[in-house]
Write a protein that holds these residues in place. Structure first.
Motif, PDB file in Angstrom:
ATOM      1  N   ARG A  87      -8.440  -2.450  -3.798  1.00 38.68           N
ATOM      2  CA  ARG A  87      -8.308  -3.316  -2.287  1.00 38.68           C
ATOM      3  C   ARG A  87      -7.801  -1.148  -1.714  1.00 38.68           C
ATOM      4  O   ARG A  87      -7.814  -1.433  -0.696  1.00 38.68           O
ATOM      5  N   SER A  88      -8.191  -0.224  -2.833  1.00 37.99           N
ATOM      6  CA  SER A  88      -7.544   1.087  -2.713  1.00 37.99           C
ATOM      7  C   SER A  88      -8.778   2.036  -2.085  1.00 37.99           C
ATOM      8  O   SER A  88      -9.385   0.856  -1.952  1.00 37.99           O
ATOM      9  N   ARG A 104      -4.884   5.782   1.030  1.00 33.73           N
ATOM     10  CA  ARG A 104      -4.119   4.852   0.587  1.00 33.73           C
ATOM     11  C   ARG A 104      -4.159   3.799  -1.022  1.00 33.73           C
ATOM     12  O   ARG A 104      -5.294   3.345  -0.594  1.00 33.73           O
ATOM     13  N   TYR A 145      -3.696   0.811  -3.144  1.00 32.57           N
ATOM     14  CA  TYR A 145      -2.667  -1.255  -3.140  1.00 32.57           C
ATOM     15  C   TYR A 145      -2.644  -0.999  -4.588  1.00 32.57           C
ATOM     16  O   TYR A 145      -2.566  -0.564  -5.674  1.00 32.57           O
ATOM     17  N   GLU A 188       0.543   5.460   0.308  1.00 30.46           N
ATOM     18  CA  GLU A 188       0.143   6.486   1.020  1.00 30.46           C
ATOM     19  C   GLU A 188       0.700   7.560   0.804  1.00 30.46           C
ATOM     20  O   GLU A 188       1.852   8.110   0.827  1.00 30.46           O
ATOM     21  N   PHE A 237       0.962  -1.359   0.377  1.00 28.30           N
ATOM     22  CA  PHE A 237       0.019   0.345  -0.089  1.00 28.30           C
ATOM     23  C   PHE A 237       0.651   1.554   0.770  1.00 28.30           C
ATOM     24  O   PHE A 237       1.880   1.411   0.563  1.00 28.30           O
ATOM     25  N   TYR A 290      -2.264  -0.826 -10.155  1.00 33.05           N
ATOM     26  CA  TYR A 290      -2.452  -0.640  -9.041  1.00 33.05           C
ATOM     27  C   TYR A 290      -4.286  -0.044  -9.039  1.00 33.05           C
ATOM     28  O   TYR A 290      -4.404  -0.177  -9.825  1.00 33.05           O
TER      29      TYR A 290
END
Length: 285
Positions: free
Chosen positions: A83-84, A35, A37, A30, A28, A76
């Motif tokens: 999953r972000s 955030r 993924y 930041e 992940f 991503y």
């Protein structure tokens, strides 16, 4: 017995063909108050895969193994997908991409984007031209140009479902759109697309879209692109997206366009062999 031996040999051959592809590295990042993924696989020149709207990084499953044989492949989940993290804070998707590349210490990359991903790639290349080696734009959107708003039952149904916060119904309506119809006609893709879209349907519950489009938009700046560009478009994609490919082919100096016969909007899923061949031929040059 002979059948078992043949199946075993086939399995071993398939395994050996990917033996030199390292396992994916995940994490992940930041960035910009959110955030993201990401997954990366392979080594070599960085190639970044950017997914389309209502989808996520898994739409590239048919491309990663081939690319990872010779490239460092990064895919991503854009903000709000996969999953972000999702947030209502105003943001610019191409700035999120910059944050991800900074996090991964990638100075320059080839960008491959489909639909929304293509729009993000274009905006990034215009904002940070020295950080882009080339662009592969598949059924790409262009900031400043409205998306497919062709009147139709699917659009009416989708807007009604969004107002009712019925995210699954909104997803089903989107999957009935002109652009998505060719893929949904395929029995081998239908369930896969529903699974991915339903997993990302929460975006419909947000109401307004907090993403801020680049100003001035790419529509008025396409001639500024100074990197090699490959435009991929399906012959059965929505008319508005075929029109955007016309714009890119006409306004981007030296752009090469490849039509994929019989494909709709999801070129890489509907015609993975043709897509991979065009993509790799372009990158390897």
């Amino acid at each position: 017995m002979k059948r078992v031996i043949l199946l075993t040999l086939g399995f071993l051959t398939a395994c050996s063909s990917h033996a030199n592809v390292p396992s994916p590295r995940t994490g992940f990042a930041e960035v910009n108050g959110t955030r993201l993924y990401y997954e990366e696989q392979g080594n070599g020149r960085p190639v970044v895969l950017i997914h389309g709207a209502m989808l996520d990084r898994t739409m590239w499953d048919d491309q990663v193994p081939e690319l990872a044989k010779g490239y460092r492949v990064i895919r991503y989940d854009a903000r709000g997908f996969g999953r972000s993290a999702r947030s209502n804070t105003p943001f610019k998707a191409h700035e999120d991409l910059k944050g991800l590349l900074d996090h991964l210490s990638v100075d320059r990359a080839d960008l491959i984007g489909l639909s929304l991903g293509g729009r993000i790639a274009i905006d990034f290349a215009l904002t940070y031209p020295t950080r882009v080696r080339s662009l592969v734009l598949a059924a790409a959107g262009v900031s400043g140009v409205p998306g497919d708003q062709t009147p139709g039952a699917w659009l009416t149904d989708m807007m009604t479902a969004i107002r009712a916060r019925d995210t699954i119904a909104a997803s089903d309506a989107w999957l009935r759109s002109e652009a998505m119809t060719p893929a949904m006609e395929r029995a081998d893709l239908r369930d896969r697309l529903r699974t991915i879209t339903y997993a990302n349907s929460g975006i419909f519950a947000m109401g307004s879209n907090p993403e801020q489009i680049m100003v001035p938009p790419a529509r008025d700046r396409l001639r500024e692109l100074r990197v090699p560009v490959l435009v991929l478009i399906g012959t059965r994609d929505a008319a508005s997206l075929r029109g955007m490919s016309d714009m890119l082919a006409a306004r981007v100096t030296g752009a090469r366009r490849v039509w994929i016969e019989g494909a709709g909007h999801l070129l890489n899923l509907e015609r993975p062999q043709e897509f991979n061949r065009a993509m790799l031929d372009f990158l390897n040059r």
